[in-house]
Scaffold this motif. Structure first.
Motif, short mmCIF file in Angstrom:
data_model
loop_
_atom_site.label_atom_id
_atom_site.label_comp_id
_atom_site.label_asym_id
_atom_site.label_seq_id
_atom_site.Cartn_x
_atom_site.Cartn_y
_atom_site.Cartn_z
N PRO A 144 -12.64 10.14 0.88
CA PRO A 144 -14.15 9.40 1.32
C PRO A 144 -14.69 8.53 1.48
O PRO A 144 -15.60 8.48 1.17
CB PRO A 144 -13.99 9.39 -0.73
CG PRO A 144 -12.53 8.49 -0.89
CD PRO A 144 -11.59 8.95 0.17
N MET A 196 -31.97 13.02 -2.87
CA MET A 196 -31.06 13.65 -4.39
C MET A 196 -29.78 13.70 -4.24
O MET A 196 -29.07 14.29 -3.08
CB MET A 196 -31.65 15.11 -3.76
CG MET A 196 -33.07 15.62 -4.26
SD MET A 196 -33.78 14.76 -5.50
CE MET A 196 -34.44 16.32 -6.03
N GLY A 197 -28.85 12.26 -5.68
CA GLY A 197 -27.64 12.33 -4.64
C GLY A 197 -27.40 11.10 -4.26
O GLY A 197 -27.56 10.43 -2.68
N GLY A 199 -25.12 8.46 -4.49
CA GLY A 199 -23.61 8.32 -3.96
C GLY A 199 -23.17 7.38 -3.23
O GLY A 199 -24.25 6.54 -2.00
N LYS A 200 -22.07 7.38 -2.16
CA LYS A 200 -22.25 6.67 -1.68
C LYS A 200 -22.94 6.45 0.24
O LYS A 200 -23.61 5.91 0.37
CB LYS A 200 -20.92 6.78 -0.49
CG LYS A 200 -19.56 6.41 -1.30
CD LYS A 200 -18.07 6.85 -1.36
CE LYS A 200 -17.76 7.91 -1.27
NZ LYS A 200 -17.65 9.35 -1.88
N VAL A 201 -23.45 8.42 0.38
CA VAL A 201 -23.96 8.69 1.53
C VAL A 201 -25.24 7.84 1.07
O VAL A 201 -25.98 7.07 1.69
CB VAL A 201 -23.71 9.77 1.77
CG1 VAL A 201 -24.79 9.65 2.99
CG2 VAL A 201 -22.34 9.69 2.92
N THR A 258 -24.80 22.28 -8.35
CA THR A 258 -25.68 22.13 -7.11
C THR A 258 -25.83 23.20 -6.04
O THR A 258 -27.13 23.30 -4.89
CB THR A 258 -25.60 20.79 -6.31
OG1 THR A 258 -23.80 21.08 -5.79
CG2 THR A 258 -24.56 19.65 -7.17
N ARG A 281 -24.56 19.60 2.22
CA ARG A 281 -23.80 20.84 2.77
C ARG A 281 -25.02 22.27 3.01
O ARG A 281 -26.20 22.17 1.41
CB ARG A 281 -23.05 20.74 1.19
CG ARG A 281 -21.36 20.25 0.94
CD ARG A 281 -21.04 21.57 2.96
NE ARG A 281 -19.95 20.61 2.80
CZ ARG A 281 -19.18 19.28 2.93
NH1 ARG A 281 -20.35 18.74 4.14
NH2 ARG A 281 -18.51 18.67 3.52
N ASP A 305 -28.65 19.47 9.69
CA ASP A 305 -26.76 19.47 10.13
C ASP A 305 -26.19 20.98 9.31
O ASP A 305 -25.57 20.31 10.19
CB ASP A 305 -26.46 17.92 9.22
CG ASP A 305 -25.67 17.08 10.61
OD1 ASP A 305 -24.64 17.91 11.75
OD2 ASP A 305 -24.52 16.84 9.34
N HIS A 329 -23.96 20.08 12.23
CA HIS A 329 -22.92 19.42 11.18
C HIS A 329 -21.87 18.14 11.99
O HIS A 329 -20.38 17.83 12.11
CB HIS A 329 -21.46 20.41 10.67
CG HIS A 329 -21.29 19.58 9.17
ND1 HIS A 329 -20.08 20.89 8.29
CD2 HIS A 329 -20.63 18.37 9.09
CE1 HIS A 329 -19.80 19.99 7.51
NE2 HIS A 329 -20.14 18.90 7.85
N ALA A 332 -20.50 13.13 9.95
CA ALA A 332 -18.93 12.44 10.51
C ALA A 332 -18.88 11.92 12.36
O ALA A 332 -17.99 10.99 11.98
CB ALA A 332 -18.34 13.10 9.14
#
Ligand SMILES: NC(=O)c1ccc[n+]([C@@H]2O[C@H](COP(=O)([O-])OP(=O)(O)OC[C@H]3O[C@@H](n4cnc5c(N)ncnc54)[C@H](O)[C@@H]3O)[C@@H](O)[C@H]2O)c1
Ligand SMILES: O=C(O)[C@H](O)COP(=O)(O)O
Length: 593
Positions: A144, A196-197, A199-201, A258, A281, A305, A329, A332
């Motif tokens: 993660p 929107m979101g 979290g980590k990213v 979502t 996503r 992406d 994509h 990462a």
């Protein structure tokens, strides 16, 4: 009451110990070999000695492959069709994928129980059927953290590239054009970005966007406001984010709630001319609605992406739209992130194959290493009590209702019983079925079999140094093949403790005993009288069966007593018959641990 301990050498002199309970307990301890190498297997049943096989189905960094090879046979087979994957999987103990492989229910079914770990070399686990994994007792772990920065940098790269038409302008120059007026962009400074979101990213994107002089707001129903505040971001409602943003960057996982969160209705709430970035996503955007929103001028530009179907179809209107910047994509895909992800996932998979609990488990409770170390002997005790309890039940009695009582001086918040419950479930179910039960599928398997396990904690006085004083397992509404195992209240009852790191059985029904839970166990009810230990001991001795522990619990001198005998080897049927024929023995049972 008298208690006796045999000294460590095989002499016949006995040492008198102090009485310990209202029920007399005689304890005879024989020197024995302890199997210290035995490992508590939480998740994986890879037989010791055999090297496990790991199938790496998508490109993984070399450092990860090397780590895997130190421990397992590694099969790197990329671009498998779903059918090929299903064929190979029955020979594999672990599977490692990125986002390009769908790990469906068919894959778990085709593995016939051999697949024990799926490692997702990345964050999103929407390509793994988690329900099917759990039902098959297969642990899913992910990586993660290692690609967070890469994804955030890609988000920022897309944001800037979109605002300044970089990819379109580049393509036109390469095509021989020089269109300086066509590719006038928009500035980022001073604009509002809705993340929107958070979290980590999302939070790393926010941090970087602040550095670009943007006004950053965020929507995340589960993010703590103080974490946002700490980096100068205001958490707002979904509608407020849509209504005020000049740029929207998506960073939530793809879940049922979502899925298609940006749709006709929500695009209609956005500021005209908004620009959208998606490195989360594809499925969080209704792609047809985005095409319409672009055509209606609600969305001025988008940078994507990720896509609902990857790769997107050749006739995708989004891909062909000049206002849409696309990458395959790549969030990462930096050298650094891929090396990090490969190491992170290889370590998680090897750990899981070794039977350790993974810190990045997606479908099992994450138990911190220090808690695990502390609970380890209790985990062993829990499984063995479950095994004993179920073997004490008479054939034909269905097990439906099990009550587990934990006696502890620790506050309930300080005692995580999920691990213990899972191991009791394993002990209860495995001896009577062909199902493999582990921490992943224990609750599911119990539910599926109609087994209700209730838990009670008794707060004891004393030092909370040890996590537990005792564990008690009671099975209601059943008959027992060993009547003495039925408690006063009518349940089959066994209770145990950990002594010097070793699990002990300390109660059977109403009788107190004390026998170390190693090897196997014979329980006999007898009329308390001199010479009983010797009589049973000599039957076993004649058979060359090594007695590891012996203990007698009795109600009162010369009344009924229960003798618990730990044996290293299984006694023959003949030996058990001879024990049953000893006149004072009223009933007995042989139990495998
Ligand atoms: N494009 C890529 O290559 C790439 C790389 C890494 C991550 N990702 C994707 O980025 C996303 C975020 O990854 P992460 O590591 O930051 O995950 P994370 O779990 O750290 O953060 C996700 C955040 O989304 C929030 N969230 C959940 N439901 C939400 C909702 N309905 N509305 C708003 N917020 C909601 C959660 O509370 C959480 O804070 C995932 O979808 C992941 O798969 C993509
Ligand atoms: O969820 C993720 O970690 C990203 O989408 C990366 O996926 P990938 O490993 O297939 O690049």
């Amino acid at each position: 009451m008298a208690a006796y301990a045999k000294p460590p050498t095989a002499s016949l002199s006995w040492t008198k110990l102090l009485p310990s309970s209202p029920f007399a307990t005689a304890l005879v301890s024989f020197p024995r070999r302890r199997n210290r190498s035995a490992k508590t297997v939480f998740v994986v049943a890879v037989s010791s000695g055999a090297k496990p096989t790991v199938l790496v189905a998508e490109k993984l960094g070399e450092a990860g492959i090397s780590l895997l090879k130190e421990f397992a046979n590694v099969d790197c087979s990329y671009n498998l069709t779903p059918e090929e994957l299903c064929t190979k999987i029955s020979l594999c103990d672990a599977l490692i994928v990125r986002s390009g492989t769908k790990v469906t229910r068919d894959v778990f079914e085709a593995s016939s129980g051999r697949l024990k770990v799926v490692g997702r070399a990345g964050v999103g686990i929407d390509n793994v059927d988690l329900a099917a994994a759990t039902e098959h007792g297969c642990l899913v772990v992910n990586a993660p953290t290692a690609n967070t920065i890469a994804a955030a940098e890609h988000g920022i790269a897309l944001l800037a590239a979109m605002a300044r038409n970089i990819s379109q302008a580049s393509a036109s120059v390469k095509a021989g054009q020089w269109l300086r007026n066509k590719y006038v962009g928009v500035s980022l400074v001073g604009k509002t970005l809705a993340v929107m979101g958070f979290g980590k990213v999302g939070s790393e994107v926010a941090r970087r966007a602040k550095g670009l002089g943007m006004h950053v707001i965020a929507h995340d129903p589960y993010a703590p406001a103080d974490r946002a505040r700490a980096i100068g971001v205001e958490l707002v409602s979904f509608d407020e984010a849509l209504a005020t943003a000049d740029f929207i960057s998506l960073h939530m996982p793809l879940t049922a709630s979502t899925s298609k969160v940006l749709n006709d209705e929500t695009f209609a709430k956005m500021k005209k001319g908004v620009r959208i970035v998606n490195v989360a996503r594809g499925g969080v955007i209704d792609e047809e609605a985005l095409v319409k929103a672009l055509d209606a001028g609600i969305v001025a530009q988008a940078a994507l992406d990720v896509f609902t179907v990857e790769p997107p179809p050749a006739d995708s209107k989004l891909v062909s739209d000049e206002r849409v910047t696309v990458t395959p994509h790549l969030g990462a895909s930096t050298m650094e992130a891929q090396e990090g992800v490969a190491i992170e996932i290889a370590e998680a998979v090897v750990g899981a194959l070794r039977g350790e609990l993974a810190a990045t488990a997606v479908n099992a409770p994450m138990v911190p290493a220090e808690v695990l170390t502390e609970l380890k002997p209790f985990v062993e005790l829990a499984e063995k009590l479950g095994r004993l309890a179920v073997q004490l039940i008479a054939g034909g009695s269905g097990v439906k209702s099990v009550k587990v009582t934990y006696g502890s001086a620790r506050a309930p918040d300080d005692l995580d019983t999920r691990l213990l419950r899972a191991m009791i479930t394993k002990g209860l179910i495995e001896p009577i079925s062909s199902v493999f039960v582990n921490l992943v599928n224990a609750d599911f398997t119990a539910k599926q079999r109609g087994l209700r396990i209730s838990e009670e904690r008794i707060l004891l006085d004393g030092s909370p140094e040890s996590p537990l004083e005792f564990v008690q397992v009671q099975i209601a509404n059943v008959e027992s093949k060993f009547a003495s195992a039925i408690s006063e209240s009518g349940e089959v009852k066994v209770e145990g403790k950990v002594k010097d790191g070793v699990p002990h059985l300390t109660k059977v029904g109403s009788f107190e005993v004390d026998v170390s839970l190693e090897g196997s166990l014979i329980l006999c009810r007898q009329v308390d009288q001199p010479g009983m230990i010797g009589k049973v001991g000599s039957v076993l001795g004649e058979e060359n069966v090594n007695v590891s522990f012996m203990s007698v619990g009795r109600i009162a001198p010369r009344k009924q007593a229960v003798m618990a005998i730990g044996v290293d080897e299984p006694p023959s049927k003949d030996a058990l018959k001879k024990i049953g024929e000893i006149p004072a023995i009223e009933e007995f049972v042989y139990l495998k641990l």
